[in-house]
Write an enzyme that holds these catalytic residues in place. Structure first.
Site, PDB file in Angstrom:
ATOM      1  CD  GLU A 434     -13.567  11.128  33.189  1.00 62.13           C
ATOM      2  OE1 GLU A 434     -13.775  10.509  32.115  1.00 62.13           O
ATOM      3  OE2 GLU A 434     -14.441  11.731  33.799  1.00 62.13           O
ATOM      4  CD  GLU A 443     -18.506  10.238  28.007  1.00 62.69           C
ATOM      5  OE1 GLU A 443     -17.682  11.057  28.463  1.00 62.69           O
ATOM      6  OE2 GLU A 443     -19.467   9.815  28.671  1.00 62.69           O
TER       7      GLU A 443
HETATM    8  C1  LIG Z   1     -16.277  13.810  31.426  1.00 62.30           C
HETATM    9  S1  LIG Z   1     -15.969  15.497  31.560  1.00 62.30           S
HETATM   10  C2  LIG Z   1     -14.691  15.516  32.740  1.00 62.30           C
HETATM   11  C3  LIG Z   1     -14.517  16.846  33.351  1.00 62.30           C
HETATM   12  C4  LIG Z   1     -13.504  16.900  34.483  1.00 62.30           C
HETATM   13  N1  LIG Z   1     -12.163  16.589  34.028  1.00 62.30           N
HETATM   14  C5  LIG Z   1     -13.913  15.986  35.620  1.00 62.30           C
HETATM   15  O1  LIG Z   1     -13.199  15.021  35.897  1.00 62.30           O
HETATM   16  O2  LIG Z   1     -14.935  16.246  36.247  1.00 62.30           O
HETATM   17  C6  LIG Z   1     -15.117  15.793  30.046  1.00 62.30           C
HETATM   18  C7  LIG Z   1     -14.816  17.259  29.818  1.00 62.30           C
HETATM   19  O3  LIG Z   1     -14.037  17.359  28.645  1.00 62.30           O
HETATM   20  C8  LIG Z   1     -14.493  18.436  27.848  1.00 62.30           C
HETATM   21  N2  LIG Z   1     -14.107  18.104  26.482  1.00 62.30           N
HETATM   22  C9  LIG Z   1     -14.514  17.047  25.746  1.00 62.30           C
HETATM   23  N3  LIG Z   1     -13.918  17.043  24.547  1.00 62.30           N
HETATM   24  C10 LIG Z   1     -13.111  18.127  24.527  1.00 62.30           C
HETATM   25  C11 LIG Z   1     -12.255  18.669  23.559  1.00 62.30           C
HETATM   26  N4  LIG Z   1     -12.110  18.111  22.352  1.00 62.30           N
HETATM   27  N5  LIG Z   1     -11.557  19.773  23.874  1.00 62.30           N
HETATM   28  C12 LIG Z   1     -11.701  20.359  25.091  1.00 62.30           C
HETATM   29  N6  LIG Z   1     -12.522  19.917  26.036  1.00 62.30           N
HETATM   30  C13 LIG Z   1     -13.225  18.798  25.762  1.00 62.30           C
HETATM   31  C14 LIG Z   1     -15.988  18.456  28.084  1.00 62.30           C
HETATM   32  O4  LIG Z   1     -16.537  19.718  27.786  1.00 62.30           O
HETATM   33  C15 LIG Z   1     -16.027  18.139  29.566  1.00 62.30           C
HETATM   34  O5  LIG Z   1     -15.912  19.293  30.328  1.00 62.30           O
END
Ligand SMILES: C[S@@+](CC[C@H](N)C(=O)[O-])C[C@H]1O[C@@H](n2cnc3c(N)ncnc32)[C@H](O)[C@@H]1O
Length: 694
Positions: A434, A443
């Site tokens: 997500e 994003e």
């Molecule tokens: C919008 S949040 C969603 C978190 C969780 N899945 C939820 O539904 O509450 C996006 C998450 O993806 C992580 N994230 C973003 N880009 C990433 C990447 N390239 N590799 C690993 N994690 C990533 C961010 O740190 C964040 O924790």
């Protein structure tokens, strides 16, 4: 009267010139927080009238501002707190002397009559008054009628005032709005459309003269059907902030009339406000949660470049719809997809990767879907997250939560640099993520998931949830959002790194930045259109996109789409449909509103989606507000003209693999012959004002 309204309806009454003796206000009786209803009363003796009005349950009154230096009784009898909370001043013509007195008394709003745009001298005077009023947070309300000419006159005045955020509209719903004979349908349609326009035009208060009330069988006042439709729309859209004015004198002295003789009107208006369909919109827990965000612009999150906070994750996790849809999608993949890919699911180990796992809510729903499957499944889940603080949370669950133990492995890594050895060289059957923003891809979900493919953990049969997402866009009319965007120019350019010493954004930067906002005092002017899509695995490698959307004349001005947030209203749209194209007037466009629709999974005859676009809005889901792209200068779109909106998604990657992504946008108005009537510059060229870091 607070300057921006509370969560409750504020109702008012205006009775021309009541004379009365001064009665000392009983201070204990008045309570600053009891701003439930607004009573506008016109008198030169505010103390006497305020006491009567408050005793009857109204919140505030209007009083005439002094025309000369003559003495008045109320100045010496009312404390400042009543002047600054419960009194609206009336002026017959713009007067600097009166405005200075209103400012001296801290009167929160001043009412002025409508002004013709041809009367540039009066517009100039109002612009000066508004500037003076703004120094003490004072508002200037212009009396406006629900007609094309009157609303256009306000629009023109507002431009003369350079879009001043403290110049608002007080809209009078008078007898012209009543149902009349055979033409009623067209009339209601026209009023609904005009009201939609007014909501995007700084609509601060609604005024009902007592003469518009009909009399019901029991002799009590009641509004006509048309007025009820309009008032319901006002309450449903901006009931959290609007004030209501009742303009007397009473024509229905029936039952308990109170000292003002206007209590039956107040009771009726309260009854309309308390109907379940309105209470459901305005008083629900979700509405209270949203309230601080109404029209408040926020810089979009950058979960890739920044580390989200504990509290931000906690807020996401409260969404009652998003995770349910994910669970349904995972279950559907397990039922339809994996069995086909892997053969007998009880013998083959299914590898599930939750990438960008945050604090693990998608792991939780994956485990729930597996439990719901009802048949034994040999599986393992890898939770991949790059935010070290969130990893502590995930590791804690993996160690102490019984359902996670042995079933989940936490991997601290950026998914784009994931080392397959950390996963025992397992490849994913299902990738769950997500990483969606308010505009779908903003994003950087496409860049992250394509990066994951590059690590080798993705195979030909890997199923991604979501499988695709599409960005949508529509023009939006909102003086409020436009002035809020301009106000951003005083904020530091880099709020995450900059402190008090960092330079302000400046107007150019502020107007070339898209903002996440719960649109409220805003009106989407056309049905939203599709910009572009991304799919996983990708259909094409290129992540740049372009779209040119032609929004053709819509006589309803998009009335069914509301503010651009929340479900499309087919019933209202059907009413507005009777509006003829010939009657459609012009509208000002102050920006573009972006939304998205994601297909989490499609297969086996099922399609499981989440959406923030009005036409397919996931009711109850609150994780995403729209993305507002301001137009530096508003565009006037005459009836019968097209507005073409162009948006570009642009990317830049350097040799070290890092880079940036940004949007550029512009709009152009053309008439039926193709003649250009107005156009904006291309906002944010080369990402000079705003970009997202890869
Ligand atoms: C919008 S949040 C969603 C978190 C969780 N899945 C939820 O539904 O509450 C996006 C998450 O993806 C992580 N994230 C973003 N880009 C990433 C990447 N390239 N590799 C690993 N994690 C990533 C961010 O740190 C964040 O924790």
């Amino acid at each position: 009267m607070s300057s921006d309204g509370g969560g409750t309806l504020v109702v008012g009454l205006s009775i021309p010139e009541i004379q009365g003796t001064l009665i000392q206000a009983d201070a204990a009786f008045y309570d600053d927080s009891a701003l439930t209803h607004l009573l506008l009363y016109t008198s030169s003796d505010a103390a006497f009238l305020l006491q009567e009005a408050r005793a009857d349950g109204f919140d505030y009154i209007t009083c005439n501002l002094p025309k000369s230096l003559e003495p008045r009784t109320d100045v010496t009898s009312l404390d400042s707190r009543w002047w600054r909370t419960s009194i609206v001043g009336r002026m017959e013509t713009p007067s600097m002397q009166q405005m200075e007195w209103a400012q001296h008394m801290n009167i929160p709003a001043v009412l002025l009559p409508e002004v013709s745009p041809r009367d540039v001298d009066t517009c100039q005077k109002i612009a000066s008054l508004a500037l003076v009023a703004s120094a003490s947070n004072g508002q200037v309300w212009i009396q406006t009628r629900l007609t094309e000419d009157s609303i256009n006159a306000f629009d023109s005045l507002h431009r003369f005032c350079d879009g001043a955020s403290n110049v608002g509209m007080m809209l009078t719903l008078d007898n012209d709005v009543r149902d009349v004979g055979n033409d009623a349908q067209t009339l209601v349609a026209r009023q609904v459309v005009l009201l939609h326009k007014a909501i995007g035009s700084q609509l601060k208060a609604i005024c009902f003269p007592t003469s518009v009330f009909l009399t019901n069988k029991r002799g009590y006042p009641a509004l006509s059907k048309t007025h009820q439709v309009l008032f319901t729309e006002v309450l449903g859209r901006i009931g959290k902030t609007v004030r209501v004015l009742l303009e007397g004198p009473s024509k229905h002295e029936v039952g308990e009339c109170g000292k003002t003789k206007c209590v039956p009107y107040l009771q009726y208006i309260r009854h309309l406000r308390q109907r379940p369909e309105i209470a459901q919109i305005l008083d629900s827990p979700e509405a209270s949660l949203e309230e601080p965000y109404l029209d408040q612009l926020q810089r979009p999150l950058q979960p890739l470049a920044d580390q989200l906070e504990f509290q931000t994750y906690e807020t996401f996790e409260k969404d009652p719809v998003k995770y349910l849809q994910y669970q349904k999608a995972i279950l559907a993949v397990l039922r339809n997809g994996v069995a086909t890919i892997q053969g007998n699911p009880s013998q083959t180990r299914i590898t599930i990767m939750v990438v960008g796992a945050g604090r693990g809510p998608l792991v939780r729903v994956a485990l729930a879907a597996i439990a719901e499957l009802g048949t034994p499944l040999n599986f393992h889940i890898y939770a991949v997250e790059k935010n070290p603080s969130a990893v502590i949370y995930l590791e804690s669950l993996a160690r102490y939560d019984a359902s996670w133990k042995n079933a989940v492995t936490v991997v601290h890594s950026d998914m784009r640099q994931l080392d397959p050895h950390k996963l025992g060289n397992a490849q994913a059957d299902i990738v769950i993520s997500e990483l969606l923003g308010s505009f779908g891809d903003n994003e950087l979900c496409p860049e992250c998931l394509d990066g994951l493919i590059g690590t080798g953990v993705w195979k030909d049969t890997t199923v991604s949830i979501p499988s695709s997402y599409t960005a949508y866009l529509a023009p939006v009319s909102s003086m409020k959002l436009h002035s809020e965007a301009r106000a951003q120019s005083f904020f530091p350019a880099k709020p995450t790194s900059g402190g008090l010493d960092s330079a302000p954004m400046g107007v150019q930067c502020a107007m070339e930045t898209p903002y996440v906002v719960r649109t409220h005092a805003a009106s989407q002017t056309h049905p939203e259109q599709r910009c572009w899509s991304f799919a996983h695995p990708p259909v094409k490698r290129d992540k740049e996109r372009t779209c040119h959307l032609v929004f053709q004349p819509d006589p309803t001005h998009g009335a069914g789409s509301g503010s651009g947030y929340g479900p499309y209203d087919p019933a209202l749209a059907a009413i507005a449909q009777s509006m003829s194209t010939a009657d459609a007037g012009s509208i000002s466009v102050h920006g573009l509103v972006g939304s998205f629709e994601a297909i989490l999974y499609s297969g086996g005859g099922e399609e499981i989606t989440i959406s923030t676009r009005p036409k397919s809005f996931s009711v109850g889901m609150f994780s995403w507000f729209p993305l507002y792209f301001p137009l530096k200068e508003p565009l006037r779109v005459p009836g019968g003209a097209d507005i073409t909106c162009s948006v570009w998604r642009r990317t830049e990657t350097n040799s070290a693999g890092s880079g940036r992504v940004w949007y550029e946008w512009s709009a152009r108005v053309t008439d039926a012959m193709g003649t250009v009537l107005g156009q904006t510059h291309i906002h944010n060229p080369n990402g000079r004002s705003y970009n997202v870091t890869l």
